[in-house]
Design an enzyme around this catalytic site. Structure first.
Site, PDB file in Angstrom:
ATOM      1  N   GLY A  24       0.757  -1.224  -0.053  1.00 14.13           N
ATOM      2  CA  GLY A  24       0.029   0.012  -0.104  1.00 14.13           C
ATOM      3  C   GLY A  24       0.870   1.030   0.206  1.00 14.13           C
ATOM      4  N   ASN A  31       1.313   3.593  -2.359  1.00 12.32           N
ATOM      5  CA  ASN A  31       1.114   4.523  -3.424  1.00 12.32           C
ATOM      6  C   ASN A  31       0.463   5.714  -2.680  1.00 12.32           C
ATOM      7  OD1 ASN A  31      -1.195   2.605  -3.291  1.00 12.32           O
ATOM      8  ND2 ASN A  31      -2.448   4.379  -4.104  1.00 12.32           N
ATOM      9  N   GLY A  68       1.693   4.943   3.913  1.00 15.74           N
ATOM     10  CA  GLY A  68       2.712   3.910   3.120  1.00 15.74           C
ATOM     11  C   GLY A  68       3.616   4.766   2.153  1.00 15.74           C
ATOM     12  N   SER A 118      -3.337  -0.775  14.798  1.00 10.84           N
ATOM     13  CA  SER A 118      -4.110   0.098  15.250  1.00 10.84           C
ATOM     14  C   SER A 118      -4.300   0.211  16.556  1.00 10.84           C
ATOM     15  CB  SER A 118      -5.267   0.579  14.173  1.00 10.84           C
ATOM     16  OG  SER A 118      -6.163   1.287  14.851  1.00 10.84           O
ATOM     17  N   TYR A 141     -13.049  -3.222  10.934  1.00  5.75           N
ATOM     18  CA  TYR A 141     -11.589  -2.769  11.053  1.00  5.75           C
ATOM     19  C   TYR A 141     -11.109  -3.295  12.325  1.00  5.75           C
ATOM     20  CZ  TYR A 141      -7.659   0.496  11.113  1.00  5.75           C
ATOM     21  OH  TYR A 141      -6.405   1.252  10.986  1.00  5.75           O
TER      22      TYR A 141
HETATM   23  N1  LIG Z   1      -4.596   7.046   9.305  1.00  2.00           N
HETATM   24  C1  LIG Z   1      -4.764   6.650  10.499  1.00  2.00           C
HETATM   25  O1  LIG Z   1      -5.138   7.424  11.262  1.00  2.00           O
HETATM   26  C2  LIG Z   1      -4.391   5.342  10.945  1.00  2.00           C
HETATM   27  C3  LIG Z   1      -4.322   4.806  12.221  1.00  2.00           C
HETATM   28  C4  LIG Z   1      -4.160   3.771  12.683  1.00  2.00           C
HETATM   29  C5  LIG Z   1      -3.519   2.891  11.618  1.00  2.00           C
HETATM   30  N2  LIG Z   1      -3.442   3.282  10.484  1.00  2.00           N
HETATM   31  C6  LIG Z   1      -3.018   2.180   9.662  1.00  2.00           C
HETATM   32  O2  LIG Z   1      -1.906   2.584   8.791  1.00  2.00           O
HETATM   33  C7  LIG Z   1      -1.772   1.918   7.601  1.00  2.00           C
HETATM   34  C8  LIG Z   1      -1.880   3.138   6.597  1.00  2.00           C
HETATM   35  O3  LIG Z   1      -3.111   3.858   6.486  1.00  2.00           O
HETATM   36  P1  LIG Z   1      -3.447   5.327   5.901  1.00  2.00           P
HETATM   37  O4  LIG Z   1      -3.977   6.088   6.777  1.00  2.00           O
HETATM   38  O5  LIG Z   1      -2.156   5.611   5.004  1.00  2.00           O
HETATM   39  O6  LIG Z   1      -4.800   4.687   4.834  1.00  2.00           O
HETATM   40  P2  LIG Z   1      -5.108   5.238   3.033  1.00  2.00           P
HETATM   41  O7  LIG Z   1      -4.486   6.457   2.898  1.00  2.00           O
HETATM   42  O8  LIG Z   1      -6.191   4.659   3.031  1.00  2.00           O
HETATM   43  O9  LIG Z   1      -3.918   4.393   2.158  1.00  2.00           O
HETATM   44  C9  LIG Z   1      -4.313   2.978   2.412  1.00  2.00           C
HETATM   45  C10 LIG Z   1      -3.233   2.203   1.430  1.00  2.00           C
HETATM   46  O10 LIG Z   1      -3.523   0.951   1.344  1.00  2.00           O
HETATM   47  C11 LIG Z   1      -3.938   0.432   0.152  1.00  2.00           C
HETATM   48  N3  LIG Z   1      -4.513  -0.734   0.070  1.00  2.00           N
HETATM   49  C12 LIG Z   1      -6.015  -0.845   0.300  1.00  2.00           C
HETATM   50  N4  LIG Z   1      -6.367  -2.347  -0.150  1.00  2.00           N
HETATM   51  C13 LIG Z   1      -5.100  -2.781  -0.688  1.00  2.00           C
HETATM   52  C14 LIG Z   1      -5.005  -3.999  -1.348  1.00  2.00           C
HETATM   53  N5  LIG Z   1      -5.751  -4.803  -1.272  1.00  2.00           N
HETATM   54  N6  LIG Z   1      -3.787  -4.156  -1.906  1.00  2.00           N
HETATM   55  C15 LIG Z   1      -2.847  -3.315  -1.947  1.00  2.00           C
HETATM   56  N7  LIG Z   1      -3.105  -2.170  -1.280  1.00  2.00           N
HETATM   57  C16 LIG Z   1      -4.004  -1.774  -0.965  1.00  2.00           C
HETATM   58  C17 LIG Z   1      -4.343   1.678  -0.655  1.00  2.00           C
HETATM   59  O11 LIG Z   1      -4.193   1.600  -2.166  1.00  2.00           O
HETATM   60  P3  LIG Z   1      -5.211   2.252  -3.136  1.00  2.00           P
HETATM   61  O12 LIG Z   1      -4.795   3.653  -3.158  1.00  2.00           O
HETATM   62  O13 LIG Z   1      -5.375   1.266  -4.271  1.00  2.00           O
HETATM   63  O14 LIG Z   1      -6.916   2.083  -2.374  1.00  2.00           O
HETATM   64  C18 LIG Z   1      -3.599   2.648  -0.047  1.00  2.00           C
HETATM   65  O15 LIG Z   1      -2.367   2.738  -0.731  1.00  2.00           O
HETATM   66  C19 LIG Z   1      -3.295   0.893   7.717  1.00  2.00           C
HETATM   67  O16 LIG Z   1      -2.620  -0.231   8.010  1.00  2.00           O
HETATM   68  C20 LIG Z   1      -4.009   1.634   8.484  1.00  2.00           C
HETATM   69  O17 LIG Z   1      -4.875   0.565   9.087  1.00  2.00           O
HETATM   70  C21 LIG Z   1      -4.021   4.380  10.099  1.00  2.00           C
END
Ligand SMILES: NC(=O)c1ccc[n+]([C@@H]2O[C@H](COP(=O)([O-])OP(=O)(O)OC[C@H]3O[C@@H](n4cnc5c(N)ncnc54)[C@H](OP(=O)(O)O)[C@@H]3O)[C@@H](O)[C@H]2O)c1
Length: 235
Positions: A12, A14, A18, A143, A158
């Site tokens: 992930g 992109n 990530g 998380s 989730y």
């Molecule tokens: N943001 C927060 O507050 C927060 C808090 C706690 C934990 N986290 C964790 O941190 C991590 C990153 O979160 P984020 O906030 O950066 O989320 P985000 O902005 O929604 O990005 C999620 C990433 O995961 C990719 N993804 C989703 N399903 C996928 C699949 N089947 N195969 C490959 N890639 C996939 C998405 O790709 P697409 O662009 O193709 O959809 C995107 O690149 C996650 O594990 C999330 O649970 C985030």
């Protein structure tokens, strides 16, 4: 702790945390493999980093698709001798924010497939490369919402999928310790991304740094922990 260049796969990669993890690791001189489920979105991300003179490798990888995981693992094995770290970052949030009492099967299943099963299957598929890179590490981006001790209602798919990812982290940590691979879960904190929303307190740079520190500041022997910026979270 190592300052030498490592080969590190980020899922992930992109956008969001990530992408920023890839940027920070590339700045540190590591060989970063930025993976994404969309070739277009992945290549766009790689091109954005290239504009900053950061060279990263692209890998097509949909973590919810077993055949994609197998193909990605075989592509990696063709092009690399070893992997020093796998960062299982890709995840989805279920569309249903409300109580588990009304949560639909599809939302829970989709979260489980991407957020739990994907990291397990990918770790299995990459074991030969991770063993070749030992001491190596698997970092499962988890998380606070996955902490069983602090569990609250809402975001059922989730929260349950991240709690299950934590359980998988513990099992993998025990299984892989004798093979020189550490496995930890880590929370980035509440971060301003598409997933975290604009009310989140942390900028994406800080959220990513909270994960990158597991590579830069945490000894490779530390395993079976649920870490956050300032310490540990109860499982
Ligand atoms: N943001 C927060 O507050 C927060 C808090 C706690 C934990 N986290 C964790 O941190 C991590 C990153 O979160 P984020 O906030 O950066 O989320 P985000 O902005 O929604 O990005 C999620 C990433 O995961 C990719 N993804 C989703 N399903 C996928 C699949 N089947 N195969 C490959 N890639 C996939 C998405 O790709 P697409 O662009 O193709 O959809 C995107 O690149 C996650 O594990 C999330 O649970 C985030």
């Amino acid at each position: 702790m190592s300052t030498s260049s490592q080969t590190i796969l980020v899922t992930g990669g992109n956008k969001g945390i990530g992408f920023e993890i890839c940027r920070q690791l590339a700045r540190l001189g590591h060989h970063v493999i930025l993976s994404a489920r969309s070739a277009e979105r992945g290549e766009t991300a790689v091109a954005a980093l290239a504009k900053e003179k950061l060279e990263v490798e692209f890998l097509l990888l949909d973590t919810s698709d077993e055949s994609s995981i197998r193909e990605a693992a075989s592509t990696l094995a063709e092009n690399h001798q070893a992997l020093h770290a796998l960062i299982n970052n890709a995840a989805i949030l279920d569309v249903w924010q409300g109580s588990i009492v009304e949560a639909g099967a599809a939302g829970i299943r989709d979260c489980f497939v991407t957020n739990t099963l994907g990291p397990i299957l990918l770790t299995q598929a990459l074991l030969p490369l991770l063993e070749a890179g030992r001491p190596s590490r698997v970092i499962n981006v988890s998380s606070q919402l996955g902490s069983v001790e602090n569990m609250t209602d809402g975001w059922a798919g989730y929260g349950i999928s991240k709690a299950a990812l934590n359980a998988a982290t513990r099992k993998l940590a025990q299984a892989l310790k004798p093979r020189g691979i550490s496995v930890n879960a880590a929370s980035p904190g509440w971060v301003r991304t598409d997933m975290g929303g604009q009310s989140a307190p942390l900028p994406v740079e800080q959220g990513a740094a909270n994960i990158v520190r597991l590579i830069t500041d945490v000894p490779s022997t530390l395993t079976d922990r649920f870490l956050e910026a300032n310490g540990e979270i109860p499982w």
